[in-house]
Design a protein around this motif. Structure first.
Motif, PDB file in Angstrom:
ATOM      1  N   GLU A  13     -61.874 -36.934  18.995  1.00  0.00           N
ATOM      2  CA  GLU A  13     -62.603 -36.106  18.032  1.00  0.00           C
ATOM      3  C   GLU A  13     -63.828 -36.839  17.517  1.00  0.00           C
ATOM      4  O   GLU A  13     -64.902 -36.243  17.342  1.00  0.00           O
ATOM      5  CB  GLU A  13     -61.696 -35.728  16.869  1.00  0.00           C
ATOM      6  CG  GLU A  13     -60.763 -34.589  17.214  1.00  0.00           C
ATOM      7  CD  GLU A  13     -60.016 -34.105  16.000  1.00  0.00           C
ATOM      8  OE1 GLU A  13     -60.585 -34.094  14.893  1.00  0.00           O
ATOM      9  OE2 GLU A  13     -58.848 -33.763  16.177  1.00  0.00           O
TER      10      GLU A  13
ATOM     11  N   TYR B 267     -65.469 -39.091  19.131  1.00  0.00           N
ATOM     12  CA  TYR B 267     -66.416 -39.158  20.241  1.00  0.00           C
ATOM     13  C   TYR B 267     -67.183 -37.847  20.369  1.00  0.00           C
ATOM     14  O   TYR B 267     -68.371 -37.862  20.696  1.00  0.00           O
ATOM     15  CB  TYR B 267     -65.665 -39.507  21.537  1.00  0.00           C
ATOM     16  CG  TYR B 267     -66.565 -39.653  22.740  1.00  0.00           C
ATOM     17  CD1 TYR B 267     -67.386 -40.775  22.869  1.00  0.00           C
ATOM     18  CD2 TYR B 267     -66.613 -38.684  23.737  1.00  0.00           C
ATOM     19  CE1 TYR B 267     -68.222 -40.908  23.967  1.00  0.00           C
ATOM     20  CE2 TYR B 267     -67.444 -38.814  24.832  1.00  0.00           C
ATOM     21  CZ  TYR B 267     -68.255 -39.946  24.932  1.00  0.00           C
ATOM     22  OH  TYR B 267     -69.085 -40.076  26.010  1.00  0.00           O
ATOM     23  N   LYS B 268     -66.513 -36.738  20.131  1.00  0.00           N
ATOM     24  CA  LYS B 268     -67.179 -35.433  20.220  1.00  0.00           C
ATOM     25  C   LYS B 268     -68.252 -35.307  19.142  1.00  0.00           C
ATOM     26  O   LYS B 268     -69.309 -34.732  19.386  1.00  0.00           O
ATOM     27  CB  LYS B 268     -66.176 -34.291  20.069  1.00  0.00           C
ATOM     28  CG  LYS B 268     -65.290 -34.102  21.273  1.00  0.00           C
ATOM     29  CD  LYS B 268     -64.325 -32.967  21.020  1.00  0.00           C
ATOM     30  CE  LYS B 268     -63.279 -32.902  22.104  1.00  0.00           C
ATOM     31  NZ  LYS B 268     -62.263 -31.903  21.850  1.00  0.00           N
ATOM     32  N   LYS B 269     -67.987 -35.857  17.963  1.00  0.00           N
ATOM     33  CA  LYS B 269     -68.950 -35.736  16.867  1.00  0.00           C
ATOM     34  C   LYS B 269     -70.109 -36.717  17.041  1.00  0.00           C
ATOM     35  O   LYS B 269     -71.265 -36.322  16.928  1.00  0.00           O
ATOM     36  CB  LYS B 269     -68.286 -35.995  15.521  1.00  0.00           C
ATOM     37  CG  LYS B 269     -67.311 -34.934  15.120  1.00  0.00           C
ATOM     38  CD  LYS B 269     -66.703 -35.276  13.782  1.00  0.00           C
ATOM     39  CE  LYS B 269     -65.630 -34.279  13.431  1.00  0.00           C
ATOM     40  NZ  LYS B 269     -64.960 -34.599  12.211  1.00  0.00           N
TER      41      LYS B 269
ATOM     42  N   PRO C 185     -70.836 -39.680  19.756  1.00  0.00           N
ATOM     43  CA  PRO C 185     -70.385 -40.472  20.905  1.00  0.00           C
ATOM     44  C   PRO C 185     -70.875 -41.915  20.881  1.00  0.00           C
ATOM     45  O   PRO C 185     -70.123 -42.836  21.225  1.00  0.00           O
ATOM     46  CB  PRO C 185     -70.951 -39.747  22.110  1.00  0.00           C
ATOM     47  CG  PRO C 185     -71.668 -38.563  21.623  1.00  0.00           C
ATOM     48  CD  PRO C 185     -71.654 -38.552  20.150  1.00  0.00           C
TER      49      PRO C 185
END
Length: 160
Positions: A14, A16-18, A20
């Motif tokens: 999560e 990393y999605k926000k 990276p």
């Protein structure tokens, strides 16, 4: 029940999605810090063991050697004291045996010495009376001779 690694993996995914870049940097930084901490702990433990433990062990060995030397010296001292006591005890035993051998001789000799002193005292008493008697007799004899000489001188003076 959830596994800790699964929760951690979900959290990283999560993040990393926000963001990276920040997540990769954070993971890399975290792994690096853990590696550094592990190596530092190993290094410090090795250094402490080499500096402290061997020093303490070497000091303990030195102290044990000193203690061992002290015990050896004490043991040697005790052995010497035992030997000296044994020699003194032997000397005392020898002197006791000589005393028991000589005691009857000394007792008999003391009786002989006392008898000699008594005989000498008796002789001295006899000699004393003999000397007194001889002095008395010689005194009387001397008086008689002096009387005879005076009578002869008196007759010569009367005849002359």
């Amino acid at each position: 029940m959830m596994d800790f690694t699964a929760v951690l993996a979900d959290l990283i995914a999560e993040s990393y999605k926000k963001k990276p870049g920040l997540t990769v940097f954070g993971i890399f930084f975290g792994i690096t810090m853990v590696a550094i901490a592990v190596f530092a702990a190993a290094y410090l433990e090795k250094r402490d063991f080499q500096k402290i433990a061997p020093k303490e062990i070497s000091e303990q060995l030195i102290e044990l050697e000193k203690f061992d030397d002290g015990l050896k010296k004490l043991s040697a001292f005790i052995a010497i004291q035992k030997q000296q006591l044994a020699e003194k005890q032997k000397l005392i035993s020898d002197l006791e045996s000589k005393r028991t051998e000589l005691e009857p001789i000394v007792n008999s000799q003391s009786e002989v010495v006392e008898a000699i002193f008594k005989a000498q005292e008796q002789r001295a008493q006899k000699s004393k009376w003999f000397d007194l008697s001889l002095g008395f007799v010689l005194g009387i004899f001397g008086s008689l001779i002096a009387s005879v000489i005076f009578k002869l001188m008196d007759r010569r003076t009367k005849n002359a």
